[in-house]
Design an enzyme around this catalytic site. Structure first.
Site, mmCIF file in Angstrom:
data_model
loop_
_atom_site.group_PDB
_atom_site.id
_atom_site.type_symbol
_atom_site.label_atom_id
_atom_site.label_comp_id
_atom_site.label_asym_id
_atom_site.label_seq_id
_atom_site.Cartn_x
_atom_site.Cartn_y
_atom_site.Cartn_z
ATOM 1 N N PHE A 33 0.848 -1.192 0.000
ATOM 2 C CA PHE A 33 0.000 0.000 0.000
ATOM 3 C C PHE A 33 0.885 1.244 0.000
ATOM 4 O O PHE A 33 1.894 1.286 0.690
ATOM 5 C CB PHE A 33 -0.932 -0.019 1.218
ATOM 6 C CG PHE A 33 -2.099 0.900 1.084
ATOM 7 C CD1 PHE A 33 -3.194 0.550 0.307
ATOM 8 C CD2 PHE A 33 -2.111 2.125 1.720
ATOM 9 C CE1 PHE A 33 -4.277 1.393 0.175
ATOM 10 C CE2 PHE A 33 -3.184 2.989 1.601
ATOM 11 C CZ PHE A 33 -4.278 2.624 0.822
ATOM 12 N N ALA A 67 0.740 -2.095 5.657
ATOM 13 C CA ALA A 67 1.483 -2.004 6.918
ATOM 14 C C ALA A 67 0.854 -2.849 8.015
ATOM 15 O O ALA A 67 1.559 -3.385 8.872
ATOM 16 C CB ALA A 67 1.581 -0.547 7.361
ATOM 17 N N PHE A 68 -0.450 -2.991 8.014
ATOM 18 C CA PHE A 68 -1.123 -3.768 9.050
ATOM 19 C C PHE A 68 -0.714 -5.234 9.010
ATOM 20 O O PHE A 68 -0.676 -5.907 10.046
ATOM 21 C CB PHE A 68 -2.643 -3.630 8.898
ATOM 22 C CG PHE A 68 -3.409 -4.122 10.082
ATOM 23 C CD1 PHE A 68 -3.536 -3.339 11.223
ATOM 24 C CD2 PHE A 68 -4.013 -5.371 10.065
ATOM 25 C CE1 PHE A 68 -4.247 -3.796 12.324
ATOM 26 C CE2 PHE A 68 -4.721 -5.829 11.160
ATOM 27 C CZ PHE A 68 -4.837 -5.042 12.295
ATOM 28 N N GLU A 69 -0.371 -5.734 7.836
ATOM 29 C CA GLU A 69 0.007 -7.137 7.671
ATOM 30 C C GLU A 69 1.489 -7.397 7.935
ATOM 31 O O GLU A 69 1.925 -8.553 7.997
ATOM 32 C CB GLU A 69 -0.354 -7.616 6.257
ATOM 33 C CG GLU A 69 -1.837 -7.696 5.985
ATOM 34 C CD GLU A 69 -2.519 -6.340 5.754
ATOM 35 O OE1 GLU A 69 -3.725 -6.226 6.032
ATOM 36 O OE2 GLU A 69 -1.833 -5.391 5.297
ATOM 37 N N ALA A 91 4.279 2.475 4.436
ATOM 38 C CA ALA A 91 3.936 3.891 4.573
ATOM 39 C C ALA A 91 2.477 4.009 4.968
ATOM 40 O O ALA A 91 1.598 3.465 4.303
ATOM 41 C CB ALA A 91 4.194 4.644 3.272
ATOM 42 N N VAL A 92 2.256 4.702 6.080
ATOM 43 C CA VAL A 92 0.902 4.999 6.541
ATOM 44 C C VAL A 92 0.787 6.522 6.546
ATOM 45 O O VAL A 92 1.503 7.202 7.271
ATOM 46 C CB VAL A 92 0.653 4.428 7.961
ATOM 47 C CG1 VAL A 92 -0.784 4.684 8.385
ATOM 48 C CG2 VAL A 92 0.980 2.942 8.019
ATOM 49 N N ILE A 93 -0.087 7.025 5.694
ATOM 50 C CA ILE A 93 -0.243 8.470 5.527
ATOM 51 C C ILE A 93 -1.588 8.881 6.123
ATOM 52 O O ILE A 93 -2.630 8.307 5.787
ATOM 53 C CB ILE A 93 -0.146 8.856 4.035
ATOM 54 C CG1 ILE A 93 1.218 8.410 3.479
ATOM 55 C CG2 ILE A 93 -0.350 10.357 3.856
ATOM 56 C CD1 ILE A 93 1.348 8.491 1.969
ATOM 57 N N HIS A 99 -8.353 5.768 11.044
ATOM 58 C CA HIS A 99 -7.711 4.560 10.504
ATOM 59 C C HIS A 99 -6.186 4.625 10.632
ATOM 60 O O HIS A 99 -5.541 3.635 10.971
ATOM 61 C CB HIS A 99 -8.128 4.383 9.036
ATOM 62 C CG HIS A 99 -7.562 3.170 8.382
ATOM 63 N ND1 HIS A 99 -8.007 1.906 8.682
ATOM 64 C CD2 HIS A 99 -6.583 3.026 7.461
ATOM 65 C CE1 HIS A 99 -7.326 1.021 7.958
ATOM 66 N NE2 HIS A 99 -6.453 1.681 7.207
ATOM 67 N N ARG A 138 10.762 11.605 2.977
ATOM 68 C CA ARG A 138 11.450 10.589 3.782
ATOM 69 C C ARG A 138 11.819 9.335 2.987
ATOM 70 O O ARG A 138 12.474 8.441 3.505
ATOM 71 C CB ARG A 138 10.585 10.217 4.985
ATOM 72 C CG ARG A 138 10.552 11.338 6.007
ATOM 73 C CD ARG A 138 9.413 11.189 7.003
ATOM 74 N NE ARG A 138 9.422 12.220 8.023
ATOM 75 C CZ ARG A 138 9.031 13.471 7.847
ATOM 76 N NH1 ARG A 138 8.609 13.874 6.665
ATOM 77 N NH2 ARG A 138 9.076 14.347 8.834
#
Length: 174
Positions: A33, A67-69, A91-93, A99, A138
């Site tokens: 993701f 990222a959750f997995e 990456a979690v945006i 969420h 980043r």
């Protein structure tokens, strides 16, 4: 009684050497993701490992949906005993819903648990940013490449832990 300088000279210092891990086996677990950012992290991690002498045949890239997995994939990789360290990249945006908080927190906690449960360095290279622009910065522009940094941390942790694995005799020397 020894003087202060002698006491300082007697202190043991343990730190990692980035070039002593040419045989290191590294698993890179990757959340697909936000791939437009994550693939730059993967490239940075692989480049850093290769430049520090790790053989390409000792690097495995394991891809999962997001990222959750990552913690579950990291756990399976740790259970396999195929790796000396695991680097988790994703990456979690932040969006307009909570969420972000659930995914970022759960992923970080899960990776930390895997590291402690399996006694292996599991490096959290998951970007958690407020905007797409911050994530891009980043992943290889202004703020460096956090994937490369995570890979370097993995190498250093392998080196540090290998020094701690040496049997020391801590009996008092009277």
């Amino acid at each position: 009684m020894q003087d202060l300088q002698q006491q300082r000279d007697d202190i043991t210092h343990i730190e990692g050497n980035l070039y002593q891990n040419t045989e290191a086996r590294i698993g890179i677990v990757v959340g697909r993701f936000n791939a437009f950012v994550v693939e730059s992290l993967v490239d940075g991690a692989i480049d850093a490992l290769l430049r520090h002498g790790v053989s390409g045949s000792n690097i495995s890239v394991i891809r999962v949906p997001g990222a959750f997995e990552l913690p579950l994939a990291a756990q399976r990789a740790a259970e396999s005993d195929r790796f000396d360290a695991i680097v988790a990249l994703g990456a979690v945006i932040r969006g307009s819903t909570p969420h972000f908080d659930y995914v970022a927190g759960s992923s970080a906690n899960g990776l930390a648990s895997v590291s402690m449960d399996y006694n292996i360095p599991v490096i959290n290279g998951i970007l958690t940013t407020d905007s797409i622009e911050q994530a891009i910065e980043r992943s290889g522009t202004k703020a460096g490449n956090k994937g490369a940094e995570a890979a370097m941390v993995a190498l250093e942790m392998i080196a540090v832990l290998s020094q701690l694995d040496v049997d020391y005799d801590y009996e008092d020397e009277d």
